[in-house]
Design a protein around this motif. Structure first.
Motif, PDB file in Angstrom:
ATOM      1  N   MET A  16       0.851  -1.192   0.000  1.00 22.63           N
ATOM      2  CA  MET A  16       0.000   0.000   0.000  1.00 22.63           C
ATOM      3  C   MET A  16       0.887   1.242   0.000  1.00 22.63           C
ATOM      4  SD  MET A  16      -2.937  -1.138   2.784  1.00 22.63           S
ATOM      5  CE  MET A  16      -3.657   0.496   2.893  1.00 22.63           C
ATOM      6  N   ILE A  17       0.503   2.246  -0.778  1.00 22.33           N
ATOM      7  CA  ILE A  17       1.220   3.529  -0.812  1.00 22.33           C
ATOM      8  C   ILE A  17       0.205   4.644  -0.623  1.00 22.33           C
ATOM      9  CG2 ILE A  17       2.618   5.111  -2.178  1.00 22.33           C
ATOM     10  CD1 ILE A  17       3.818   2.736  -3.629  1.00 22.33           C
ATOM     11  N   PHE A  18       0.509   5.549   0.304  1.00 21.10           N
ATOM     12  CA  PHE A  18      -0.398   6.667   0.564  1.00 21.10           C
ATOM     13  C   PHE A  18       0.394   7.834   1.128  1.00 21.10           C
ATOM     14  CE2 PHE A  18      -0.708   3.484   3.976  1.00 21.10           C
ATOM     15  CZ  PHE A  18      -0.176   4.195   5.049  1.00 21.10           C
ATOM     16  N   THR A  19      -0.243   8.993   1.133  1.00 19.77           N
ATOM     17  CA  THR A  19       0.379  10.181   1.708  1.00 19.77           C
ATOM     18  C   THR A  19      -0.075  10.361   3.154  1.00 19.77           C
ATOM     19  OG1 THR A  19      -1.367  11.749   1.082  1.00 19.77           O
ATOM     20  CG2 THR A  19       0.353  11.296  -0.551  1.00 19.77           C
ATOM     21  N   ILE A  20       0.810  10.917   3.951  1.00 22.69           N
ATOM     22  CA  ILE A  20       0.481  11.406   5.290  1.00 22.69           C
ATOM     23  C   ILE A  20       0.806  12.889   5.265  1.00 22.69           C
ATOM     24  CG2 ILE A  20       1.051  11.304   7.748  1.00 22.69           C
ATOM     25  CD1 ILE A  20       1.617   8.327   7.406  1.00 22.69           C
ATOM     26  N   GLU A  21      -0.199  13.751   5.488  1.00 23.64           N
ATOM     27  CA  GLU A  21      -0.030  15.184   5.239  1.00 23.64           C
ATOM     28  C   GLU A  21      -0.874  16.038   6.185  1.00 23.64           C
ATOM     29  OE1 GLU A  21      -1.980  16.498   1.527  1.00 23.64           O
ATOM     30  OE2 GLU A  21      -2.148  14.384   1.003  1.00 23.64           O
ATOM     31  N   PRO A  22      -0.606  15.962   7.484  1.00 20.00           N
ATOM     32  CA  PRO A  22      -1.442  16.700   8.437  1.00 20.00           C
ATOM     33  C   PRO A  22      -1.406  18.207   8.213  1.00 20.00           C
ATOM     34  CG  PRO A  22       0.555  15.905   9.491  1.00 20.00           C
ATOM     35  CD  PRO A  22       0.507  15.262   8.152  1.00 20.00           C
ATOM     36  N   MET A  23      -2.574  18.808   8.353  1.00 21.30           N
ATOM     37  CA  MET A  23      -2.722  20.267   8.327  1.00 21.30           C
ATOM     38  C   MET A  23      -3.077  20.701   9.745  1.00 21.30           C
ATOM     39  SD  MET A  23      -5.000  20.311   4.858  1.00 21.30           S
ATOM     40  CE  MET A  23      -4.576  19.071   3.627  1.00 21.30           C
ATOM     41  N   VAL A  24      -2.238  21.537  10.310  1.00 20.65           N
ATOM     42  CA  VAL A  24      -2.348  21.902  11.719  1.00 20.65           C
ATOM     43  C   VAL A  24      -2.542  23.411  11.836  1.00 20.65           C
ATOM     44  CG1 VAL A  24      -1.170  21.913  13.954  1.00 20.65           C
ATOM     45  CG2 VAL A  24      -0.935  19.929  12.416  1.00 20.65           C
ATOM     46  N   ASN A  25      -3.565  23.806  12.588  1.00 17.56           N
ATOM     47  CA  ASN A  25      -3.864  25.220  12.787  1.00 17.56           C
ATOM     48  C   ASN A  25      -3.399  25.680  14.164  1.00 17.56           C
ATOM     49  OD1 ASN A  25      -5.143  25.032  10.325  1.00 17.56           O
ATOM     50  ND2 ASN A  25      -7.222  25.063  11.177  1.00 17.56           N
ATOM     51  N   ALA A  26      -2.883  26.898  14.211  1.00 17.66           N
ATOM     52  CA  ALA A  26      -2.499  27.466  15.501  1.00 17.66           C
ATOM     53  C   ALA A  26      -3.733  27.791  16.338  1.00 17.66           C
ATOM     54  CB  ALA A  26      -1.651  28.716  15.293  1.00 17.66           C
ATOM     55  N   GLY A  27      -4.844  28.071  15.673  1.00 13.30           N
ATOM     56  CA  GLY A  27      -6.099  28.372  16.367  1.00 13.30           C
ATOM     57  C   GLY A  27      -7.059  27.197  16.290  1.00 13.30           C
ATOM     58  N   LYS A  28      -8.312  27.496  15.955  1.00 17.61           N
ATOM     59  CA  LYS A  28      -9.338  26.450  15.889  1.00 17.61           C
ATOM     60  C   LYS A  28      -9.260  25.689  14.571  1.00 17.61           C
ATOM     61  CE  LYS A  28     -12.457  28.884  19.031  1.00 17.61           C
ATOM     62  NZ  LYS A  28     -13.770  29.540  19.197  1.00 17.61           N
ATOM     63  N   LYS A  29      -9.897  24.529  14.530  1.00 17.01           N
ATOM     64  CA  LYS A  29      -9.812  23.652  13.363  1.00 17.01           C
ATOM     65  C   LYS A  29     -10.704  24.087  12.210  1.00 17.01           C
ATOM     66  CE  LYS A  29     -13.322  20.244  14.784  1.00 17.01           C
ATOM     67  NZ  LYS A  29     -13.855  20.983  15.936  1.00 17.01           N
ATOM     68  N   ASP A  30     -11.613  25.041  12.441  1.00 18.16           N
ATOM     69  CA  ASP A  30     -12.614  25.393  11.440  1.00 18.16           C
ATOM     70  C   ASP A  30     -11.991  26.053  10.213  1.00 18.16           C
ATOM     71  OD1 ASP A  30     -14.942  24.719  13.220  1.00 18.16           O
ATOM     72  OD2 ASP A  30     -13.986  26.293  14.410  1.00 18.16           O
TER      73      ASP A  30
END
Length: 270
Positions: free
Chosen positions: A203-217
């Motif tokens: 299996m091949i996939f990306t791991i690419e978290p997007m992280v916010n300094a504030g809220k997740k919205d």
């Protein structure tokens, strides 16, 4: 849709595509300075891909269902832009942070990776966000091995990020990749241990978290692509393409200029 398992020559092709994607970021790195525009970075990347590497920029004219064709060869997301920022003529200034997201196609196979850049002298808070997000990606990567479930990866990322007082974007995730830009499975960056698909070799996939300094919205801009934080807080993202091996993982999107590994990571292949 089923998850494709890659073997033999397919793995070799994905290793080549992954390395080439990372080498585009190596090439761009010295150009990410105050005063440069993201449009200029897009042109540099496009010419390097097409003329030097013989690759195709996957984002250019990419048009999944319901979207207008993406107009550029890379994504460049600045400050509170989370992802899919369209390069433009605004000059980067000292203190900005920018994610450059590169996907190349080489002989039909996709390599996909992104890095954060701090332009000039960044604030302590901006540098911390970028560093923590890099670590979060690796917290997910080191979980990868046969028998683990995708929920285990998401849980590792989410708990690490939230324990530091930041938030994980929910609406966008990693993805399978190969001869298609986006394949199954979807790789969430949050979740519960022991849930979702079981990892299998090949299996091949990306791991690419997007992280916010504030809220997740999040909020979508009117261009049909750019996603921003609703509270205008800074956002960071890193991305690697990862292969599930017989005994662990192999990171496919590495090159000579890739950033050093976090202290808790001992190998890029297990």
């Amino acid at each position: 849709m089923s998850i494709t398992i890659k073997t033999g020559a397919e793995l070799d092709a994905m290793r080549i595509a992954g390395r080439l994607a990372s080498e585009v970021l190596d090439y761009l790195t010295p150009h990410v300075v105050p005063g440069v525009t993201t449009e200029a970075l897009d042109k540099l990347a496009h010419d390097y891909m097409v003329q030097v590497q013989g690759t195709i920029p996957a984002p250019l004219n990419y048009a999944p269902g319901g979207h207008t064709p993406y107009p550029k060869s890379i994504c460049a997301s600045v400050n509170h832009q989370i992802c899919h920022g369209i390069p433009n003529d605004r000059a980067l200034k000292s203190g900005d942070i920018v994610n450059l997201d590169i996907t190349v196609i080489k002989e039909g196979w996709h390599g996909d990776t992104s890095r954060m850049f701090v332009v000039g002298e960044g604030s302590i808070a901006a540098k911390r966000l970028c560093s923590l997000t890099y670590d979060a990606m690796w917290k997910g990567i080191v979980k990868v091995k046969p028998g683990v479930r995708l929920g285990d990866i998401g849980h590792a990322i989410q708990t690490f990020v939230e324990n530091q007082g930041f938030s994980v974007v929910r609406e966008f995730c990693g993805h399978g990749i190969g001869q298609k830009f986006h394949e199954e499975p979807q790789v969430l960056h949050y979740g519960r241990p022991g849930t979702m698909e079981e990892l299998k070799p090949g299996m091949i996939f990306t791991i690419e978290p997007m992280v916010n300094a504030g809220k997740k919205d999040i909020k979508a801009l009117g261009d049909g692509w750019t996603i921003v934080t609703k509270d205008r807080s800074l956002s960071a993202q890193w991305e690697h393409t990862v292969l599930v091996t017989e005994t662990g993982y192999e990171v496919l999107t590495l090159s000579d200029g890739s950033p050093p590994l976090p202290d808790f990571v001992t190998a890029t292949k297990t």
